[in-house]
Design an enzyme around this catalytic site. Structure first.
Site, PDB file in Angstrom:
ATOM      1  N   CYS A  74       0.863  -1.184   0.000  1.00 13.38           N
ATOM      2  CA  CYS A  74       0.000   0.000   0.000  1.00 13.38           C
ATOM      3  C   CYS A  74       0.899   1.233   0.000  1.00 13.38           C
ATOM      4  CB  CYS A  74      -0.919  -0.013   1.213  1.00 13.38           C
ATOM      5  SG  CYS A  74      -1.992   1.442   1.331  1.00 13.38           S
ATOM      6  N   CYS A 202      -5.371   6.051  -3.978  1.00 14.16           N
ATOM      7  CA  CYS A 202      -4.613   4.795  -3.897  1.00 14.16           C
ATOM      8  C   CYS A 202      -3.217   5.072  -4.433  1.00 14.16           C
ATOM      9  CB  CYS A 202      -5.301   3.697  -4.703  1.00 14.16           C
ATOM     10  SG  CYS A 202      -4.382   2.146  -4.753  1.00 14.16           S
TER      11      CYS A 202
END
Length: 263
Positions: A74, A202
């Protein structure tokens, strides 16, 4: 058990972060899911544990999706973890994650805001999937679809369709809808697996979009400005043959609040 935590966000991509350098916290999938629940818990796109790592790493990143499952890399989470570690007094941000080694750099620090640059792993090639669509692995697998009007995309329908498409197997894929706003500027919306919803940003998805944009536009740009629903990011890289090196994701990481929760 009382569990101290901090809440951070990177461009609206929000995370619960827990100092677990001592190794005392062992959270179940159900506990993580409950903590991330936006009605009954703290609420977050994911949860991270700052964990001990042997030299040469300064620490390790344990990342979990909001459904409690262990996640892949991530990018925004990594940037927020670097800001959290810096807040604890850690100066070197050479850390271990599920996809390998990363390094973070504090470019700016003011009150609860940090500007963090994160080095991601090299990206080996882009796969052309369909017309205007590409598959890129930036530590997490992403489908990048270029569209004329990203705000018009029905992501609640299109996102799950592509996320679970049979072409991407049982694990599925993260789905990014991308509009080219101007030269070197993209607007990215992402439907994330593990969250099973659109997130406000994201990091690895924005990186995948910037890399795919090079192939899609045919322009030799190595620095991209990314707009998301939650804020702005920057992606830069170098390309050598089919390999993208020196891949950096840069943007703000904000400490929202901290507290103690009973689990």
């Amino acid at each position: 058990m009382k569990l101290p935590f901090c809440k951070y966000h990177g461009a609206g991509n929000d995370f619960i972060i827990i100092d677990n350098l001592s190794g005392q916290h062992h959270l179940s999938e159900n506990q993580i899911s409950a903590l991330c629940h936006r009605r009954y818990g703290i609420g977050a796109d994911g949860l991270m544990l700052l964990e001990h790592a042997e030299a040469p790493w300064s620490y390790a990143m344990g990342f979990f999706n909001s459904d409690g499952t262990r996640g892949t890399m991530c990018g925004n989470g990594g940037r927020c973890l670097v800001a959290f570690a810096d807040h604890l007094g850690i100066e070197n941000h050479y850390f271990k994650a599920i996809d390998g080694t990363h390094q973070g750099f504090l470019l700016e620090r003011k009150d609860n805001y940090s500007k963090v640059q994160l080095r991601l792993n090299d990206v080996h090639g882009i796969r052309h999937y369909q017309k205007d669509s590409y598959v890129v692995d930036t530590g997490s697998m992403h489908l990048v679809r270029f569209v004329p009007d990203v705000k018009a995309v029905d992501i609640a329908t299109e996102g799950p369709y592509w996320r679970h498409h049979r072409d991407f197997g049982k694990q599925g894929v993260n789905v990014n809808f991308v509009e080219i706003l101007d030269e070197g500027c993209l607007f990215v919306r992402t439907f994330e697996r593990g969250v099973e919803d659109e997130t406000w940003a994201c990091g690895t998805g924005s990186t995948a979009a910037a890399i795919a944009a090079l192939e899609h536009t045919g322009k030799e740009l190595n620095h991209w400005h990314i707009q998301t629903k939650g804020g702005n990011l920057e992606v830069s890289y170098k390309k050598k043959n089919t390999v993208f090196t020196d891949v950096f994701l840069t943007g703000g990481a904000v400490r929202i609040f901290e507290g103690v929760v009973e689990i």
